[in-house]
Write a protein that holds these residues in place. Sequence first.
Motif, PDB file in Angstrom:
ATOM      1  N   THR A 167       0.829  -1.222   0.000  1.00 44.57           N
ATOM      2  CA  THR A 167       0.000   0.000   0.000  1.00 44.57           C
ATOM      3  C   THR A 167       0.856   1.262   0.000  1.00 44.57           C
ATOM      4  O   THR A 167       0.477   2.269  -0.595  1.00 44.57           O
ATOM      5  CB  THR A 167      -0.955  -0.014   1.224  1.00 44.57           C
ATOM      6  OG1 THR A 167      -1.638  -1.267   1.246  1.00 44.57           O
ATOM      7  CG2 THR A 167      -1.979   1.103   1.137  1.00 44.57           C
ATOM      8  N   GLU A 168       2.016   1.193   0.663  1.00 44.97           N
ATOM      9  CA  GLU A 168       2.889   2.373   0.682  1.00 44.97           C
ATOM     10  C   GLU A 168       3.900   2.370  -0.478  1.00 44.97           C
ATOM     11  O   GLU A 168       4.857   3.152  -0.479  1.00 44.97           O
ATOM     12  CB  GLU A 168       3.614   2.460   2.033  1.00 44.97           C
ATOM     13  CG  GLU A 168       2.654   2.710   3.182  1.00 44.97           C
ATOM     14  CD  GLU A 168       3.348   2.748   4.547  1.00 44.97           C
ATOM     15  OE1 GLU A 168       4.584   2.869   4.585  1.00 44.97           O
ATOM     16  OE2 GLU A 168       2.652   2.623   5.546  1.00 44.97           O
ATOM     17  N   ASN A 169       3.688   1.458  -1.420  1.00 44.16           N
ATOM     18  CA  ASN A 169       4.469   1.444  -2.677  1.00 44.16           C
ATOM     19  C   ASN A 169       5.978   1.316  -2.493  1.00 44.16           C
ATOM     20  O   ASN A 169       6.764   1.901  -3.246  1.00 44.16           O
ATOM     21  CB  ASN A 169       4.182   2.724  -3.487  1.00 44.16           C
ATOM     22  CG  ASN A 169       2.769   2.754  -3.980  1.00 44.16           C
ATOM     23  OD1 ASN A 169       2.246   1.741  -4.445  1.00 44.16           O
ATOM     24  ND2 ASN A 169       2.120   3.898  -3.842  1.00 44.16           N
ATOM     25  N   MET A 170       6.371   0.533  -1.511  1.00 50.57           N
ATOM     26  CA  MET A 170       7.820   0.343  -1.327  1.00 50.57           C
ATOM     27  C   MET A 170       8.365  -0.824  -2.146  1.00 50.57           C
ATOM     28  O   MET A 170       9.578  -1.015  -2.230  1.00 50.57           O
ATOM     29  CB  MET A 170       8.130   0.107   0.157  1.00 50.57           C
ATOM     30  CG  MET A 170       8.004   1.347   1.024  1.00 50.57           C
ATOM     31  SD  MET A 170       9.285   2.561   0.666  1.00 50.57           S
ATOM     32  CE  MET A 170      10.691   1.821   1.489  1.00 50.57           C
ATOM     33  N   TRP A 171       7.472  -1.642  -2.728  1.00 53.80           N
ATOM     34  CA  TRP A 171       7.963  -2.843  -3.402  1.00 53.80           C
ATOM     35  C   TRP A 171       8.931  -2.569  -4.563  1.00 53.80           C
ATOM     36  O   TRP A 171       9.897  -3.325  -4.726  1.00 53.80           O
ATOM     37  CB  TRP A 171       6.808  -3.756  -3.842  1.00 53.80           C
ATOM     38  CG  TRP A 171       5.839  -3.139  -4.804  1.00 53.80           C
ATOM     39  CD1 TRP A 171       4.717  -2.446  -4.505  1.00 53.80           C
ATOM     40  CD2 TRP A 171       5.931  -3.157  -6.234  1.00 53.80           C
ATOM     41  NE1 TRP A 171       4.086  -2.015  -5.636  1.00 53.80           N
ATOM     42  CE2 TRP A 171       4.816  -2.449  -6.720  1.00 53.80           C
ATOM     43  CE3 TRP A 171       6.832  -3.699  -7.148  1.00 53.80           C
ATOM     44  CZ2 TRP A 171       4.580  -2.250  -8.080  1.00 53.80           C
ATOM     45  CZ3 TRP A 171       6.603  -3.512  -8.503  1.00 53.80           C
ATOM     46  CH2 TRP A 171       5.498  -2.792  -8.954  1.00 53.80           C
ATOM     47  N   PRO A 172       8.745  -1.508  -5.376  1.00 57.76           N
ATOM     48  CA  PRO A 172       9.757  -1.288  -6.442  1.00 57.76           C
ATOM     49  C   PRO A 172      11.144  -1.019  -5.848  1.00 57.76           C
ATOM     50  O   PRO A 172      12.159  -1.523  -6.354  1.00 57.76           O
ATOM     51  CB  PRO A 172       9.238  -0.065  -7.192  1.00 57.76           C
ATOM     52  CG  PRO A 172       7.779   0.007  -6.859  1.00 57.76           C
ATOM     53  CD  PRO A 172       7.675  -0.489  -5.455  1.00 57.76           C
ATOM     54  N   LEU A 173      11.170  -0.235  -4.759  1.00 54.73           N
ATOM     55  CA  LEU A 173      12.463   0.051  -4.130  1.00 54.73           C
ATOM     56  C   LEU A 173      13.071  -1.230  -3.561  1.00 54.73           C
ATOM     57  O   LEU A 173      14.278  -1.472  -3.676  1.00 54.73           O
ATOM     58  CB  LEU A 173      12.289   1.086  -3.016  1.00 54.73           C
ATOM     59  CG  LEU A 173      13.599   1.481  -2.311  1.00 54.73           C
ATOM     60  CD1 LEU A 173      13.739   3.005  -2.266  1.00 54.73           C
ATOM     61  CD2 LEU A 173      13.675   0.924  -0.897  1.00 54.73           C
ATOM     62  N   TYR A 174      12.219  -2.083  -2.969  1.00 53.52           N
ATOM     63  CA  TYR A 174      12.739  -3.310  -2.365  1.00 53.52           C
ATOM     64  C   TYR A 174      13.276  -4.286  -3.419  1.00 53.52           C
ATOM     65  O   TYR A 174      14.201  -5.044  -3.146  1.00 53.52           O
ATOM     66  CB  TYR A 174      11.669  -3.984  -1.501  1.00 53.52           C
ATOM     67  CG  TYR A 174      11.493  -3.297  -0.166  1.00 53.52           C
ATOM     68  CD1 TYR A 174      12.543  -2.637   0.461  1.00 53.52           C
ATOM     69  CD2 TYR A 174      10.258  -3.280   0.478  1.00 53.52           C
ATOM     70  CE1 TYR A 174      12.388  -1.994   1.670  1.00 53.52           C
ATOM     71  CE2 TYR A 174      10.093  -2.651   1.708  1.00 53.52           C
ATOM     72  CZ  TYR A 174      11.154  -2.005   2.298  1.00 53.52           C
ATOM     73  OH  TYR A 174      11.003  -1.368   3.498  1.00 53.52           O
TER      74      TYR A 174
END
Lengths: 259, 259
Positions: A165-172
């Motif tokens: 939901t906080e859109n961190m997956w691309p960074l991860y």
Amino acid sequence: MNTSTEVIAGVGLADQARKSLWPARLDWLQSASGLLLALFMWGHMFFVSSILISKDAMWTITKMFEGYFFFGTAHPWIVSVVVACVIVLFVGHAFLALRKFPINYTQYKLFRGHQKLLRHGDTTLWFWQVFTGFALFFLASVHLYLMLTRPHLIGPYESADRVWTENMWPLYILLLLAVEMHGGIGLYRLAVKWGWFAGSDANASRKNLKTLKWAITVFFLVLGFATLAAYIKIGIEHAPNYGQHYVPTWLQNAPGAVK
Amino acid sequence: MTDTAVQAAHTADAAPVAHRRLRFNILRYNPQDTGSVPRMQTYELEEADGMTLFIALNEIKEKQDPSLQYDFVCRAGICGSCGMLINGRPTLACRTLTKNLDAEITLAPLPFFELIGDLSVDTGKWMRGMSERLEGWLHAKGPEPDLRRLEERMDPAVADQVYELDRCIECGCCVAGCGTARMREDFVGAVGLNRVARFKIDPRDRRSDEDYYEVIGDDDGVFGCMSMLACHDVCPKNLPLATQIAFMRRKMVAIGWKK
């Protein structure tokens, strides 16, 4: 005259008589900080991947680090202290490693030309180590700051919400690739740099170390992506209840459940 | 074997072997000539049995282009004069058999060293500077040796170790293959670190680790090495450069933390 206190352009006169001992110390510190960070990342990956076992397993590990099983209540600030130590190591290691970067375009151009012409495995790996190290300045900083300031938002639902939901997956995704590449190459280089495990046949040992290095990199990448996929799945399912904390199965109906 | 089969085998032995047509792309440039610009020039010749690059280059010079410059002395991998980039890899031309290469061969002078012309470089000038900088000669213990007396005995195992490192022919291949040297021209290179390691293990040399630190204890010395190990991999004499550099690094770091 006390020459050690005489300074010309920031250089003590005493330093001119004997070579500074700092290059030796900095070299050692760069290796030591890199080793500690790599070992930390191994542990970190195993703890984070506990989500693959169950949400309860991940919750248990999270609460263990918050001291819940020692003090009876959770203290997320303990996690912040650990993160602060990691940040110090991370910044220190980055500062020391910068000494080895190409410092201008001429050096960069010379190295890249050399690398492409030579087509030598360990020389190419060095370039990728520098490249991923540079990427980590930015990618790891974002994650570390979040963990430092929001340690209470680590958990099966809390982390999954952050990932999805906080859109961190691309960074991860990028962080995972950079960390595993950088750490794997770094550990291999540490071993050959200091002559660890050289044994009686250093060439054979180096070959084995490189095979091991790739095996470890692949293992942690597979584990890392499986873990990230698990958080994404939970994050998607939990999106309608974003912000809700996870309560372990055995406490869901108990009075005074940890929130 | 039947008579017919024996006859067929003999006929096959007597049949001329078809040799490959080799294409040499050679970097031509004469820095002494202001009108000269770097360019690639192509030569073709028929491969012969047991042909080395030494033979091939001689044939080109004799039959096709007497202006081609390159260096050879011993033709046996001992003098170190014929180091050049063969398909991008620094190695000795006299020890390179054409049968181990593709039919298209690219030759260039060793980078890093002063170019004399075409494939000829002045490694000697740099090697002398390196040797003076590192004091790469024996610093004998005690007074002048009495030449009328027998030399002091040395443990055969130690003598073997010294001899092993003394096999370096200073061809410059390790420096030409070194990514650090390409970026930082003051780096002493594996040849220099190997030289220091050679005297360090020599019991006749009076220098201490502190003395060696004075010559290689900085980022132009052992701490500049980034362990890409191309030096080790391209060394035509198969010297144990990786382990020697690691050995000197451990010794020099110990000095760094001693005081």
